[in-house]
Design an enzyme around this catalytic site. Structure first.
Site, PDB file in Angstrom:
ATOM      1  N   ARG A 102       0.764  -1.173   0.017  1.00  0.00           N
ATOM      2  CA  ARG A 102      -0.050  -0.161  -0.117  1.00  0.00           C
ATOM      3  C   ARG A 102       0.765   1.425   0.143  1.00  0.00           C
ATOM      4  O   ARG A 102       0.299   2.307  -0.110  1.00  0.00           O
ATOM      5  CB  ARG A 102      -0.990  -0.072   1.286  1.00  0.00           C
ATOM      6  CG  ARG A 102      -2.035  -0.827   0.848  1.00  0.00           C
ATOM      7  CD  ARG A 102      -2.965  -1.036   2.063  1.00  0.00           C
ATOM      8  NE  ARG A 102      -2.466  -1.786   3.145  1.00  0.00           N
ATOM      9  CZ  ARG A 102      -2.750  -1.692   4.443  1.00  0.00           C
ATOM     10  NH1 ARG A 102      -4.035  -1.178   4.897  1.00  0.00           N
ATOM     11  NH2 ARG A 102      -2.319  -2.456   5.320  1.00  0.00           N
ATOM     12  N   LYS A 118       8.748  -1.125   2.705  1.00  0.00           N
ATOM     13  CA  LYS A 118       8.159  -0.122   3.395  1.00  0.00           C
ATOM     14  C   LYS A 118       8.923   0.296   4.648  1.00  0.00           C
ATOM     15  O   LYS A 118       8.843   1.466   4.709  1.00  0.00           O
ATOM     16  CB  LYS A 118       6.778  -0.753   3.980  1.00  0.00           C
ATOM     17  CG  LYS A 118       6.068  -0.018   4.943  1.00  0.00           C
ATOM     18  CD  LYS A 118       4.682  -0.446   5.324  1.00  0.00           C
ATOM     19  CE  LYS A 118       4.728  -1.675   6.232  1.00  0.00           C
ATOM     20  NZ  LYS A 118       3.186  -2.090   6.574  1.00  0.00           N
ATOM     21  N   GLY A 169       3.670 -15.183   6.199  1.00  0.00           N
ATOM     22  CA  GLY A 169       2.958 -15.157   7.423  1.00  0.00           C
ATOM     23  C   GLY A 169       3.830 -14.531   8.485  1.00  0.00           C
ATOM     24  O   GLY A 169       4.875 -15.021   8.623  1.00  0.00           O
ATOM     25  N   GLY A 212      -6.106  -6.891  14.532  1.00  0.00           N
ATOM     26  CA  GLY A 212      -6.602  -8.199  14.909  1.00  0.00           C
ATOM     27  C   GLY A 212      -7.439  -7.969  16.284  1.00  0.00           C
ATOM     28  O   GLY A 212      -6.963  -7.196  17.105  1.00  0.00           O
ATOM     29  N   ALA A 256      32.970  43.691   0.361  1.00  0.00           N
ATOM     30  CA  ALA A 256      31.741  43.114  -0.304  1.00  0.00           C
ATOM     31  C   ALA A 256      32.218  42.712  -1.605  1.00  0.00           C
ATOM     32  O   ALA A 256      32.808  43.230  -2.152  1.00  0.00           O
ATOM     33  CB  ALA A 256      30.613  44.365  -0.132  1.00  0.00           C
ATOM     34  N   SER A 266      36.302  46.365  -1.427  1.00  0.00           N
ATOM     35  CA  SER A 266      35.101  45.856  -2.058  1.00  0.00           C
ATOM     36  C   SER A 266      35.687  45.360  -3.629  1.00  0.00           C
ATOM     37  O   SER A 266      36.308  45.577  -4.300  1.00  0.00           O
ATOM     38  CB  SER A 266      34.457  46.848  -2.435  1.00  0.00           C
ATOM     39  OG  SER A 266      33.730  47.273  -1.066  1.00  0.00           O
TER      40      SER A 266
HETATM   41  C1  UD1 Z   1      -0.773  -8.264  12.168  1.00  0.00           C
HETATM   42  C2  UD1 Z   1      -1.544  -9.277  12.933  1.00  0.00           C
HETATM   43  C3  UD1 Z   1      -2.699  -8.338  13.589  1.00  0.00           C
HETATM   44  C4  UD1 Z   1      -2.131  -7.025  14.309  1.00  0.00           C
HETATM   45  C5  UD1 Z   1      -1.498  -6.068  13.150  1.00  0.00           C
HETATM   46  C6  UD1 Z   1      -1.110  -4.949  13.917  1.00  0.00           C
HETATM   47  C7  UD1 Z   1      -0.911 -11.263  12.381  1.00  0.00           C
HETATM   48  C8  UD1 Z   1      -1.611 -12.497  11.698  1.00  0.00           C
HETATM   49  N1  UD1 Z   1      -1.764 -10.378  12.408  1.00  0.00           N
HETATM   50  O1  UD1 Z   1      -1.782  -8.113  10.907  1.00  0.00           O
HETATM   51  O2  UD1 Z   1      -3.338  -9.120  14.345  1.00  0.00           O
HETATM   52  O3  UD1 Z   1      -3.443  -6.470  14.596  1.00  0.00           O
HETATM   53  O4  UD1 Z   1      -0.296  -7.099  12.408  1.00  0.00           O
HETATM   54  O5  UD1 Z   1      -0.506  -3.961  12.698  1.00  0.00           O
HETATM   55  O6  UD1 Z   1      -0.056 -11.392  12.966  1.00  0.00           O
HETATM   56  N2  UD1 Z   1       5.801  -9.711   7.735  1.00  0.00           N
HETATM   57  C9  UD1 Z   1       6.938 -10.560   7.432  1.00  0.00           C
HETATM   58  N3  UD1 Z   1       6.872 -11.682   6.918  1.00  0.00           N
HETATM   59  C10 UD1 Z   1       5.593 -12.187   6.609  1.00  0.00           C
HETATM   60  C11 UD1 Z   1       4.479 -11.545   6.986  1.00  0.00           C
HETATM   61  C12 UD1 Z   1       4.580 -10.301   7.446  1.00  0.00           C
HETATM   62  O7  UD1 Z   1       8.160 -10.047   7.745  1.00  0.00           O
HETATM   63  O8  UD1 Z   1       5.378 -13.299   5.922  1.00  0.00           O
HETATM   64  C13 UD1 Z   1       5.972  -8.572   8.164  1.00  0.00           C
HETATM   65  C14 UD1 Z   1       5.559  -7.293   7.513  1.00  0.00           C
HETATM   66  O9  UD1 Z   1       6.709  -6.933   6.768  1.00  0.00           O
HETATM   67  C15 UD1 Z   1       4.812  -6.351   8.338  1.00  0.00           C
HETATM   68  C16 UD1 Z   1       4.375  -7.326   9.588  1.00  0.00           C
HETATM   69  O10 UD1 Z   1       5.092  -8.295   9.701  1.00  0.00           O
HETATM   70  O11 UD1 Z   1       5.882  -5.614   8.932  1.00  0.00           O
HETATM   71  C17 UD1 Z   1       2.978  -7.483   9.823  1.00  0.00           C
HETATM   72  O12 UD1 Z   1       2.638  -8.225   8.850  1.00  0.00           O
HETATM   73  P1  UD1 Z   1       1.140  -7.927   8.060  1.00  0.00           P
HETATM   74  O13 UD1 Z   1       0.912  -8.881   6.843  1.00  0.00           O
HETATM   75  O14 UD1 Z   1       0.894  -6.387   7.624  1.00  0.00           O
HETATM   76  O15 UD1 Z   1       0.278  -8.218   9.187  1.00  0.00           O
HETATM   77  P2  UD1 Z   1      -1.138  -7.522   9.710  1.00  0.00           P
HETATM   78  O16 UD1 Z   1      -2.055  -8.175   8.538  1.00  0.00           O
HETATM   79  O17 UD1 Z   1      -0.991  -6.329   9.485  1.00  0.00           O
HETATM   80 CA    CA Z   2       0.180  -4.263   8.760  1.00  0.00          CA
END
Ligand code: UD1
Ligand code: CA
Length: 450
Positions: free
Chosen positions: A15, A22, A77, A139, A378, A403
């Site tokens: 985004r 980011k 994740g 979450g 100057a 100057s």
């Molecule tokens: C996550 C939480 C959510 C919380 C929110 C707060 C989970 C499943 N959910 O959601 O409960 O409210 O953060 O902002 O954890 N990242 C990695 N590797 C990955 C995935 C993510 O390094 O495979 C890093 C991303 O770069 C990011 C952070 O983890 O900085 C959060 O990941 P993102 O996918 O944005 O989680 P949210 O959906 O925001």
């Molecule tokens: Ca996030």
């Protein structure tokens, strides 16, 4: 009890609409993730570990060896991201503090509270919570009738009832290290095809282990940067935090809203900062110095009791009681001795101006060494570039430059020398000698008093 921090920063941050990862977008001259790493280091007393993936090399370059790294090749994740640090941390940490790389406003104090709480209770984990009506995609924290935490439900999977929950998960946790790594293996694949770190909460409940919470005192700490609008919000809050700290330390800000101070800057007591002033890099300023309005200082050292108005000062040294501006530019390697006056429309680069020297109007001094109490008339210009290379100008003390003097370098002017207005100096001028004309010739020797 040894706690190591793990910072998740492997995502792209779609985004942001940017090729740059980011966490490298900047707030007051530093990448987002730098703030997180700094707070994590303070809270744990140890070098944090950063999980990198998208743009790993760029992140490594930005943070250098102030942190350790582990790579997550595929972004499967947040749970999967943490697991990538197992090899590095399993035998190295009793507790693991997990934070997201896009939360620059988290303070070391809040992280410390979470770590301390976990150390005291030794349950499965301690997590930060916020209560706020605007969910921002966070979450939801699900509790049972007795108020015990049951699980965290991601927004996309929450039921209409769960969506109404206002207790949210900012994603800051301190885990028991002995429990964490094996529990992570029990995290199921989500419908989205990711391993959610948040599932560890439900797993801890099943294991019958305690989950502690720490409520955030300042909601702003939980702001995660997902878009450039969030980036601007976080920048404004960080600026306010830094400015407030300096005001409490004895610095006056005429208008904090238009005062931009980066985290590496140090200011002495009783400095006064006028509006539209930017203090950047590792700038250090003494006491009782007035900066601005409309001044930019980048990685410069500025003494006490100076006055700098409407100037751009970069990588320069300014000693005590110097006045600069308005409309002055100090470039790399400029060094103004004590009590120098540099007035309007002047530029100094890679040059030393001795104590008490005056340069009032419209001058360029480059690659020069100027003695004390010299008057730079100057319009004086050091012609330091002959089309091929830079040449040096040496000017003694108590020199008087009329100057519009042009000093064609390399050239030297001895102590007490003088030049007439409009002189073009192409040859060295001996001490106490007046030269005039184009090219400048000796007019007469000067006595003790000129
Ligand atoms: C996550 C939480 C959510 C919380 C929110 C707060 C989970 C499943 N959910 O959601 O409960 O409210 O953060 O902002 O954890 N990242 C990695 N590797 C990955 C995935 C993510 O390094 O495979 C890093 C991303 O770069 C990011 C952070 O983890 O900085 C959060 O990941 P993102 O996918 O944005 O989680 P949210 O959906 O925001
Ligand atoms: Ca996030």
């Amino acid at each position: 009890m040894k706690t190591r921090a793990l910072i998740l920063a492997a995502g792209k941050g779609v985004r942001m609409r940017s090729d740059m990862p980011k966490v490298l977008h900047s707030i007051l001259g530093r990448p987002l993730v730098w703030y997180v790493a700094d707070a994590a280091r303070q809270a744990t007393g140890m070098q944090p570990v950063v999980v990198v993936g998208y743009g790993a090399d760029q992140v490594r370059q930005a943070l250098g060896d102030a942190v350790d790294y582990t790579i997550q090749r595929q972004q499967l994740g947040t749970g999967h991201a943490v697991l990538q640090a197992e090899e590095l941390l399993r035998s190295q940490a009793d507790q693991v503090l997990v934070v997201l790389g896009d939360m620059p406003l988290l303070t070391a104090e809040s992280l410390q509270k979470i770590v301390d709480q976990q150390s005291r209770h030794q349950g499965a984990l301690t997590m930060l919570t916020i209560v706020q009506s605007e969910a921002r995609g966070f979450g939801r924290i699900v509790r049972d009738a007795a108020g015990h935490i049951q699980s965290i439900v991601e927004e996309v999977q929450a039921s209409p009832e769960q969506l109404k929950i206002t207790e949210l998960n900012p994603s800051v946790y301190c885990f028991n290290g002995a429990w964490l790594w094996d529990a992570l293996r029990r995290v199921p694949l989500s419908p989205k095809g990711e391993y959610y770190l948040t599932d560890l909460v439900g797993i801890a409940v099943k294991d019958g282990l305690s989950i502690q919470t720490v409520a955030a005192e300042d909601m702003n700490e939980a702001i995660g940067v997902n878009t450039r609008i969030h980036l601007a919000e976080a920048t404004a809050l960080m600026r306010q935090r830094i400015n407030n700290a300096w005001m409490l330390a004895g610095v006056t800000m005429v208008d904090p809203q238009t005062t931009y101070i980066e985290p590496g800057v140090r200011l002495g007591q009783n400095c006064v900062i006028w509006p539209n002033t930017y203090l950047q890099g590792d700038t250090i300023v003494g006491e009782q110095t007035t900066l601005g309005p409309n001044t930019i200082v980048r990685s410069a050292r500025i003494g006490s009791r100076c006055e700098i108005i409407a100037a751009l000062v970069e990588q320069a040294v300014v000693e005590d009681e110097v006045s600069v501006g308005p409309f002055a530019r100090l470039r790399k390697g400029a060094h103004l001795g004590r009590g120098v006056h540099m007035g309007n429309f002047g530029e100094v680069k890679n040059s030393y101006l001795g104590p008490g020297t005056k340069m009032g109007h419209f001058s360029y001094i480059g690659d020069a060494e100027v003695g004390e109490n010299t008057n730079i008339g100057a319009g004086t210009i050091t012609c330091n570039f002959d089309g091929k290379q830079k040449n040096k100008t040496e000017i003694g003390k108590d020199v008087f430059l009329g100057s519009d003097t042009l000093l064609v370098a390399p050239v030297r002017l001895g102590e007490g020398a003088q030049t007439g207005a409009g002189s073009v100096v192409t040859h060295d001028v001996p001490a106490r000698t007046l030269v005039v004309g184009v090219p400048a010739r000796e007019w007469r020797k000067l006595g003790e008093n000129g």
